[in-house]
Design a protein around this motif. Structure first.
Motif, PDB file in Angstrom:
ATOM      1  N   GLY A  62       8.800  19.586  -9.091  1.00 17.59           N
ATOM      2  CA  GLY A  62       8.444  18.660 -10.166  1.00 17.59           C
ATOM      3  C   GLY A  62       7.366  17.684  -9.754  1.00 17.59           C
ATOM      4  N   SER A  63       7.458  17.150  -8.526  1.00 20.00           N
ATOM      5  CA  SER A  63       6.470  16.180  -8.066  1.00 20.00           C
ATOM      6  C   SER A  63       5.095  16.813  -7.948  1.00 20.00           C
ATOM      7  N   ARG A  64       5.046  18.101  -7.527  1.00 16.45           N
ATOM      8  CA  ARG A  64       3.765  18.780  -7.381  1.00 16.45           C
ATOM      9  C   ARG A  64       3.169  19.149  -8.740  1.00 16.45           C
ATOM     10  N   LEU A  69      -0.789  17.539 -12.953  1.00 16.21           N
ATOM     11  CA  LEU A  69      -1.109  17.176 -14.330  1.00 16.21           C
ATOM     12  C   LEU A  69      -1.635  15.752 -14.434  1.00 16.21           C
ATOM     13  N   GLU A  70      -1.257  14.907 -13.460  1.00 17.77           N
ATOM     14  CA  GLU A  70      -1.756  13.536 -13.469  1.00 17.77           C
ATOM     15  C   GLU A  70      -3.227  13.496 -13.072  1.00 17.77           C
ATOM     16  N   LYS A  80      -9.068  23.972  -4.069  1.00 16.54           N
ATOM     17  CA  LYS A  80      -8.452  23.362  -5.244  1.00 16.54           C
ATOM     18  C   LYS A  80      -6.947  23.602  -5.259  1.00 16.54           C
ATOM     19  N   VAL A  81      -6.528  24.778  -4.830  1.00 19.14           N
ATOM     20  CA  VAL A  81      -5.096  25.079  -4.775  1.00 19.14           C
ATOM     21  C   VAL A  81      -4.402  24.144  -3.787  1.00 19.14           C
ATOM     22  N   LEU A  82      -5.043  23.906  -2.651  1.00 14.83           N
ATOM     23  CA  LEU A  82      -4.470  23.000  -1.656  1.00 14.83           C
ATOM     24  C   LEU A  82      -4.397  21.574  -2.204  1.00 14.83           C
ATOM     25  N   GLN A  83      -5.391  21.196  -3.008  1.00 13.91           N
ATOM     26  CA  GLN A  83      -5.347  19.886  -3.650  1.00 13.91           C
ATOM     27  C   GLN A  83      -4.130  19.785  -4.561  1.00 13.91           C
ATOM     28  N   LEU A  84      -3.856  20.846  -5.292  1.00 16.24           N
ATOM     29  CA  LEU A  84      -2.698  20.880  -6.180  1.00 16.24           C
ATOM     30  C   LEU A  84      -1.409  20.697  -5.396  1.00 16.24           C
ATOM     31  N   LEU A  85      -1.305  21.388  -4.263  1.00 17.83           N
ATOM     32  CA  LEU A  85      -0.087  21.311  -3.469  1.00 17.83           C
ATOM     33  C   LEU A  85       0.104  19.931  -2.852  1.00 17.83           C
ATOM     34  N   GLY A  92       7.589  12.983 -11.522  1.00 17.49           N
ATOM     35  CA  GLY A  92       7.867  14.417 -11.540  1.00 17.49           C
ATOM     36  C   GLY A  92       8.994  14.777 -10.596  1.00 17.49           C
ATOM     37  N   GLY A  93       9.059  14.058  -9.454  1.00 17.07           N
ATOM     38  CA  GLY A  93      10.136  14.304  -8.506  1.00 17.07           C
ATOM     39  C   GLY A  93      11.502  13.982  -9.085  1.00 17.07           C
ATOM     40  N   LEU A  94      11.592  12.869  -9.803  1.00 19.41           N
ATOM     41  CA  LEU A  94      12.869  12.474 -10.405  1.00 19.41           C
ATOM     42  C   LEU A  94      13.299  13.446 -11.493  1.00 19.41           C
ATOM     43  N   PHE A  95      12.368  13.789 -12.382  1.00 22.92           N
ATOM     44  CA  PHE A  95      12.731  14.680 -13.482  1.00 22.92           C
ATOM     45  C   PHE A  95      12.960  16.104 -12.972  1.00 22.92           C
ATOM     46  N   GLY A  96      12.139  16.542 -12.036  1.00 23.35           N
ATOM     47  CA  GLY A  96      12.344  17.860 -11.441  1.00 23.35           C
ATOM     48  C   GLY A  96      13.651  17.929 -10.677  1.00 23.35           C
TER      49      GLY A  96
END
Length: 252
Positions: A62-64, A69-70, A80-85, A92-96
């Protein structure tokens, strides 16, 4: 004190944000272990472990996802993929983590509410983490827009800004006090303490997002604000009853 704080130990410059992030995880978990030993937890240790594993994996994903999305980026190459990770957000961490817990409980067949024990450790962990965010200044996207408000501070770029991390710390302390005050009223309803925490925190974050220099807006709202709306919709029944009933202990 100059912000950002960049301590050098034995010739090595420390990442103050990362340091407080690790400290938040460690202290928060130790506080959880302490509270569980002192509580009358009716959930078995095996099921608790499964729930924690579900929370960890859900929080990580969720945090990732919501961190990406933020800060939307085009995933056109490996960089770019590494940036996403590497992007992450506590919301996102709390809701995930919430979704991860619910999924793990369905898998193991656990019917009892498990969230109340996580409330105060989570509050403590977020407070510690936000101290790190504040000390990291504008290097972390938790600063506010330019302001002439008396609480405005120079966070490292020579501009007086809303110190959103400080606002959040003060809110979390107030929320902690409020939950402790109401705790005895919530005892007869397992899970209510956690739901009120989530409703309160996500409502606060929805409002404070208006003070952030967000660049990626849809219909005037940021992705984090849409996540806040999603969470509040998830708890819509609790919110409706909280606003329509004074007999909180009877909430189901």
């Amino acid at each position: 004190m100059d912000i950002p704080v960049e301590p050098i130990v034995f010739g090595v410059q420390l990442n103050i944000h990362l340091l407080f992030e690790y400290l938040a995880f460690f202290v928060g978990f130790r506080y959880y272990v302490y509270l569980r030993k002192r509580s009358n937890d009716t959930i078995s240790s095996t099921n608790r472990l499964s729930i924690i594993i579900g929370a960890v994996f859900g929080a990580f994903l969720g945090s990732r996802v919501f961190g990406y999305l933020e800060y939307p980026i085009a995933i056109s190459n490996l960089t770019k993929v590494l940036q996403l990770l590497n992007s992450k957000t506590i919301m996102g961490g709390l809701f995930g983590g919430l979704l991860g817990v619910e999924l793990s409980k369905k898998i193991i067949g656990e019917q009892r509410s498990s969230g109340d024990l996580f409330v105060y450790p989570t509050l403590l962990a977020i407070i510690i983490g936000r101290i790190g965010c504040f000390l990291y200044g504008i290097n972390d996207f938790t600063y506010g827009v330019e302001t002439d408000f008396f609480l405005g501070m120079d966070l490292g770029d020579g501009i007086q800004r809303h110190p959103l991390s400080v606002y959040e710390i003060l809110f979390l302390i107030a929320l902690w006090v409020f939950l402790r005050y109401k705790e005895s009223q919530f005892e007869s309803n397992q899970g209510l303490l956690f739901r009120v925490f989530m409703i309160g925190y996500f409502s606060f974050r929805f409002l404070i997002e208006f003070l952030k220099p967000n660049e990626f807006l849809i219909l005037g709202l940021s992705s984090i604000q849409y996540l806040c709306i999603l969470c509040l919709l998830y708890y819509r029944k609790t919110i409706a009853i909280l606003f329509s009933s004074t007999n909180v202990p009877q909430l189901r």
